[in-house]
Design an enzyme around this catalytic site. Structure first.
Site, mmCIF file in Angstrom:
data_model
loop_
_atom_site.group_PDB
_atom_site.id
_atom_site.type_symbol
_atom_site.label_atom_id
_atom_site.label_comp_id
_atom_site.label_asym_id
_atom_site.label_seq_id
_atom_site.Cartn_x
_atom_site.Cartn_y
_atom_site.Cartn_z
ATOM 1 N N GLU A 63 -59.734 -24.279 98.853
ATOM 2 C CA GLU A 63 -59.511 -24.582 97.433
ATOM 3 C C GLU A 63 -60.808 -24.510 96.634
ATOM 4 O O GLU A 63 -60.815 -24.054 95.500
ATOM 5 C CB GLU A 63 -58.859 -25.960 97.276
ATOM 6 C CG GLU A 63 -57.419 -26.007 97.768
ATOM 7 C CD GLU A 63 -56.488 -25.075 97.003
ATOM 8 O OE1 GLU A 63 -56.799 -24.701 95.866
ATOM 9 O OE2 GLU A 63 -55.455 -24.703 97.579
ATOM 10 N N TYR A 73 -57.653 -31.637 90.743
ATOM 11 C CA TYR A 73 -57.004 -30.462 91.326
ATOM 12 C C TYR A 73 -57.203 -30.411 92.843
ATOM 13 O O TYR A 73 -56.245 -30.291 93.612
ATOM 14 C CB TYR A 73 -57.569 -29.174 90.687
ATOM 15 C CG TYR A 73 -57.127 -27.948 91.440
ATOM 16 C CD1 TYR A 73 -55.908 -27.354 91.165
ATOM 17 C CD2 TYR A 73 -57.912 -27.421 92.474
ATOM 18 C CE1 TYR A 73 -55.472 -26.268 91.892
ATOM 19 C CE2 TYR A 73 -57.488 -26.337 93.204
ATOM 20 C CZ TYR A 73 -56.270 -25.758 92.908
ATOM 21 O OH TYR A 73 -55.837 -24.691 93.636
ATOM 22 N N ASP A 76 -53.837 -25.528 87.912
ATOM 23 C CA ASP A 76 -54.957 -24.594 87.725
ATOM 24 C C ASP A 76 -54.543 -23.607 86.632
ATOM 25 O O ASP A 76 -53.538 -23.836 85.950
ATOM 26 C CB ASP A 76 -55.313 -23.896 89.051
ATOM 27 C CG ASP A 76 -54.216 -22.943 89.508
ATOM 28 O OD1 ASP A 76 -53.112 -22.946 88.895
ATOM 29 O OD2 ASP A 76 -54.453 -22.181 90.461
#
Ligand code: SF4
Length: 358
Positions: A34, A117, A135
Site C-alpha cells: 500500500e 488510508y 484513495d
C-alpha cells in the site's frame, strides 16, 4: 447498499487482476504494497514489491536494515519519504509489538507514516475489519455513483466520500470489497472514457443516470509546476575503476535521506554558482569553467533545469552527511533517479569538456 456490495464483489471475483499482494494476508506485506502504491502505478510497483519482500521478508528484517539499504531498494520509485516512514513505522512495530502489526485500529493509526488510508487497507485486507479506505480511484467511483458535485480535495468532498465508503464497507469480505472499489476505479470507472456499459454498478450510478459521468468528479484546481534552475557538481577523485564521487546526504524533504550531488539554486549563471555549491559542501576541487551540459528533470510539482559542472581532484573531510563513494558501489546505496541521471550524464563526458549537452 447491500445490492451494490454484492454486485461489486461478484464482479471482483471474476475480474480482479492477479497481483502479488493479493496472494497474501500478511499485514506487513499489505502495508509495504500500500505504501508503494501511493502515487505509483501498479506495473511499476510489482518488481519493487517483490525485491523488497525478498530482501526484507519480515518486519524484523526491515527494522534491522540500515536506512541506506532500505532506500537503495526504493531507488527509482520516488517519494522517498514514504520509505523512511515505512522503515520508522516497522521499527516501532518491532520495538512495541514484538514484530506483529497491531490488529487494533488505533494502534495501527498511531504508527509513523500510517494514515487513515493505509490503516484501513491493512485492517480490512489483512484482518478482515470493516474499515473503509479512500484513495483517488475510490473517490472517483463514489463521486460518480452518488453524484457528489463538490471539488476533489476539498474537506467537504473528503468527508462525504469517507462517509459513503464507511456506509458501504460493512458486510462480508470487507477487504475484498475495498479492493473491488479500487479495482473498479482503476480498470472500469477510469478518469477518461469510463466503460459504463460493462460496469457492474451502472444500474445504481447517479452520474450515469443524469448524463454527468464526464463532469464528475469535479477536479481540483491545478497548480502550474514551479520552475527552478540549479547547478550541480559531479566532484570526483581518482580514475577508472578507482574513481570515486563525493555525495551529500540530503536534508531537503524532497530527497530526504538520499545521497545526492552538491547542488545550489542558480543566481549568477556562471561557474561561481558551482563554486558556491562546492564551498557549501566543504569540498575543494578543480572545477570546469563552464557547465558541461544541461539536464531537465520533472517532478510532480516542479520542473528542474540543472546545469552540470565537473570537478576533479576533489578533497573533503568525510562526515555523517558527506562521503566519497566508489562509482561502482552507487547501486547499493540510496540515490535518487535524478542523481543517477546527473552522474551518468557527467561521467559519460570527458573531464574538462565544455559546451556539450548530456
Ligand atoms: S456506471 Fe460509469 S460512471 Fe458509474 S460507476 Fe460505473 S463506470 Fe463509473
Amino acid at each position: 447498499m447491500i445490492a451494490i456490495r454484492q454486485k461489486l464483489l461478484s464482479w471482483y471475483d471474476e475480474a480482479a487482476r492477479d497481483l502479488p499482494w493479493r496472494q497474501t494476508r500478511d499485514p506487513y506485506a499489505i502495508w509495504v504494497s500500500e505504501v508503494m502504491l501511493q502515487q505509483t502505478r501498479v506495473e511499476t510497483v510489482i518488481p519493487y514489491y517483490e525485491r523488497f519482500l525478498a530482501s526484507f521478508p519480515t518486519p524484523r528484517d526491515l527494522a534491522e536494515a540500515d536506512e541506506d539499504t532500505v532506500l537503495s531498494h526504493w531507488s527509482g520509485l520516488g517519494y522517498y519519504r514514504r520509505a523512511r516512514l515505512l522503515h520508522a513505522g516497522v521499527r516501532e512495530v518491532v520495538a512495541k509489538y514484538d514484530g506483529e502489526v497491531p490488529e487494533d485500529a488505533e494502534a495501527r493509526r498511531a504508527l509513523p507514516g500510517v494514515g487513515r488510508y493505509t490503516a484501513g487497507a491493512i485492517g480490512s485486507i489483512a484482518f478482515g475489519k470493516e474499515e473503509p479506505i479512500v484513495d483517488g480511484n475510490v473517490t472517483r467511483v463514489l463521486a460518480r455513483l452518488f453524484r457528489i458535485g463538490t471539488q476533489v480535495g476539498s474537506s467537504v468532498t473528503s468527508k462525504r466520500v469517507w462517509e459513503e465508503a464507511a456506509r458501504l464497507v460493512p458486510g462480508a469480505r470487507p477487504g475484498a470489497f475495498n479492493q473491488a472499489l479500487m479495482e473498479l476505479g482503476a480498470t472500469v470507472c477510469t478518469p477518461k472514457q469510463p466503460s459504463c456499459e460493462s460496469c457492474p454498478l451502472a444500474d445504481y450510478c447517479e452520474a450515469c443516470a443524469h448524463g454527468e459521468v464526464d463532469e464528475l468528479p469535479v477536479p481540483r484546481a491545478k497548480k502550474a509546476p514551479s520552475q527552478v534552475k540549479l547547478a550541480a557538481v559531479v566532484a570526483t577523485q581518482g580514475r577508472g575503476s578507482e574513481q570515486r564521487v563525493w555525495l551529500l546526504r540530503s536534508e531537503q524533504s524532497l530527497f530526504a535521506g538520499l545521497w545526492g550531488l552538491p547542488m545550489i539554486s542558480r543566481n549568477a549563471f556562471d561557474s561561481s554558482d558551482a563554486r558556491s555549491a562546492l564551498r557549501d559542501a566543504g569540498i575543494s576541487a578543480s572545477l570546469t569553467r563552464e557547465s558541461i551540459g544541461q539536464l531537465d528533470h520533472v517532478l510532480t510539482h516542479r520542473r528542474m533545469q540543472i546545469d552540470v559542472f565537473r570537478a576533479t581532484g576533489a578533497k573533503a573531510e568525510t562526515s555523517e552527511t558527506r562521503r566519497l563513494f566508489l562509482i561502482d558501489e552507487l547501486g547499493s546505496i540510496g540515490v535518487s533517479t535524478l542523481t543517477k541521471k546527473l552522474l551518468a550524464a557527467a561521467l559519460s563526458q570527458r573531464s574538462g569538456a565544455s559546451g556539450s549537452r548530456p
